[in-house]
Scaffold this motif. Structure first.
Motif, PDB file in Angstrom:
ATOM      1  N   ASP A  58     -41.409  58.817 -28.241  1.00  0.00           N
ATOM      2  CA  ASP A  58     -42.448  59.327 -29.150  1.00  0.00           C
ATOM      3  C   ASP A  58     -43.118  58.208 -29.937  1.00  0.00           C
ATOM      4  OD1 ASP A  58     -42.235  61.940 -28.391  1.00  0.00           O
ATOM      5  OD2 ASP A  58     -41.138  62.599 -30.169  1.00  0.00           O
ATOM      6  N   PHE A  59     -42.346  57.197 -30.340  1.00  0.00           N
ATOM      7  CA  PHE A  59     -42.913  56.066 -31.081  1.00  0.00           C
ATOM      8  C   PHE A  59     -44.017  55.393 -30.258  1.00  0.00           C
ATOM      9  CE2 PHE A  59     -42.700  51.384 -31.493  1.00  0.00           C
ATOM     10  CZ  PHE A  59     -43.280  51.257 -32.744  1.00  0.00           C
ATOM     11  N   ALA A  61     -45.612  56.757 -27.789  1.00  0.00           N
ATOM     12  CA  ALA A  61     -46.707  57.720 -27.593  1.00  0.00           C
ATOM     13  C   ALA A  61     -47.691  57.640 -28.755  1.00  0.00           C
ATOM     14  CB  ALA A  61     -46.149  59.133 -27.444  1.00  0.00           C
ATOM     15  N   ASP A  62     -47.160  57.469 -29.957  1.00  0.00           N
ATOM     16  CA  ASP A  62     -48.046  57.306 -31.122  1.00  0.00           C
ATOM     17  C   ASP A  62     -48.887  56.039 -30.996  1.00  0.00           C
ATOM     18  OD1 ASP A  62     -47.030  59.641 -32.192  1.00  0.00           O
ATOM     19  OD2 ASP A  62     -45.706  58.635 -33.620  1.00  0.00           O
ATOM     20  N   MET A  63     -48.283  54.956 -30.510  1.00  0.00           N
ATOM     21  CA  MET A  63     -49.052  53.718 -30.314  1.00  0.00           C
ATOM     22  C   MET A  63     -50.128  53.919 -29.255  1.00  0.00           C
ATOM     23  SD  MET A  63     -46.379  50.547 -30.684  1.00  0.00           S
ATOM     24  CE  MET A  63     -45.400  50.991 -29.265  1.00  0.00           C
ATOM     25  N   THR A  64     -49.800  54.615 -28.181  1.00  0.00           N
ATOM     26  CA  THR A  64     -50.773  54.868 -27.122  1.00  0.00           C
ATOM     27  C   THR A  64     -51.941  55.694 -27.652  1.00  0.00           C
ATOM     28  OG1 THR A  64     -49.080  54.717 -25.405  1.00  0.00           O
ATOM     29  CG2 THR A  64     -51.099  55.897 -24.836  1.00  0.00           C
ATOM     30  N   ILE A  65     -51.634  56.700 -28.455  1.00  0.00           N
ATOM     31  CA  ILE A  65     -52.689  57.533 -29.029  1.00  0.00           C
ATOM     32  C   ILE A  65     -53.616  56.696 -29.910  1.00  0.00           C
ATOM     33  CG2 ILE A  65     -53.133  59.377 -30.707  1.00  0.00           C
ATOM     34  CD1 ILE A  65     -50.561  60.746 -29.544  1.00  0.00           C
ATOM     35  N   MET A  66     -53.033  55.793 -30.697  1.00  0.00           N
ATOM     36  CA  MET A  66     -53.854  54.927 -31.556  1.00  0.00           C
ATOM     37  C   MET A  66     -54.752  54.020 -30.705  1.00  0.00           C
ATOM     38  SD  MET A  66     -53.182  55.911 -34.570  1.00  0.00           S
ATOM     39  CE  MET A  66     -53.954  54.644 -35.534  1.00  0.00           C
ATOM     40  N   CYS A  88     -52.167  58.113 -19.273  1.00  0.00           N
ATOM     41  CA  CYS A  88     -50.728  58.212 -19.563  1.00  0.00           C
ATOM     42  C   CYS A  88     -49.880  58.628 -18.372  1.00  0.00           C
ATOM     43  CB  CYS A  88     -50.488  59.200 -20.702  1.00  0.00           C
ATOM     44  SG  CYS A  88     -50.972  58.532 -22.293  1.00  0.00           S
ATOM     45  N   PRO A 113     -47.156  55.625 -22.669  1.00  0.00           N
ATOM     46  CA  PRO A 113     -46.082  55.404 -23.647  1.00  0.00           C
ATOM     47  C   PRO A 113     -44.883  54.659 -23.062  1.00  0.00           C
ATOM     48  CG  PRO A 113     -47.006  57.577 -23.958  1.00  0.00           C
ATOM     49  CD  PRO A 113     -47.636  57.015 -22.699  1.00  0.00           C
TER      50      PRO A 113
END
Length: 194
Positions: A58-59, A61-66, A88, A113
């Protein structure tokens, strides 16, 4: 075998990341109701197998979203390559390239991610530990075998020869747990490492 060899190698710092879906599927292999969230028990089980670090994808995934959001804002300014399409899923990317090659320019350039985690593990994390990237052995547990292919694509590896060394499916993880007689259902809850 490659994961066991890394765990047994004192020169390697072996870490594992797990995709969110794994916590909802792993329990049924140990007699728990389908869909039971075994996040804490899974973290405990992975430590029992000998992993030095246990992390949640999840960590990353947050970077990928940013990264995708930043890329979207840049594309919005120029009006080029819109709409942006996520990159992704390696199965999706392969399908798009094979069936709709005219749309590949719309794919995000952000890593998935899984690969984002591997790159950070072999760069920033290795530096924090005072280790070389090759001393970090990064394993991921993913729901799709296309992630195995993705980890082997040279273009997505840049922090090391391979940012993610081995990709396991949930079933392969179950085999490892059973081989060492780790019963996920019987373990106490533990948190992921941060």
């Amino acid at each position: 075998d490659e994961v066991w060899a890394a765990i047994d190698n004192p020169q390697k710092h072996v870490i594992i990341q797990t995709a969110p879906s794994v916590r909802a599927t792993l329990g049924e292999s140990f007699g728990m109701p389908v869909g039971t969230n075994v996040e804490g028990k899974m973290a405990a089980a992975l430590r029992r197998l000998g992993f030095d670090g246990v992390y949640d994808t999840d960590f990353a995934a947050d970077m990928t979203i940013m990264e995708e959001a930043t890329e979207f804002m840049e594309r919005l300014k120029t009006g080029e390559n819109l709409p942006i399409i996520t990159s992704c899923c390696p199965g999706w990317v392969r399908f798009l390239k094979g069936q709709y090659p005219e749309l590949t320019g719309q794919l995000s350039t952000a890593k998935s991610p899984q690969q984002m985690f591997g790159a950070v593990a072999k760069s920033y994390y290795a530096e924090l530990l005072g280790k070389k990237p090759e001393d970090i052995f990064c394993v991921s547990v993913m729901p799709c075998i296309a992630k195995k292919y993705e980890a082997d694509v040279p273009q997505v590896n840049d922090a090391a020869e391979k940012d993610v060394d081995v990709v396991l499916t949930a079933r392969e993880l179950v085999r490892m747990l059973r081989a060492t007689q780790v019963n996920v259902a019987a373990l106490p809850e533990e948190d992921f490492d941060h």
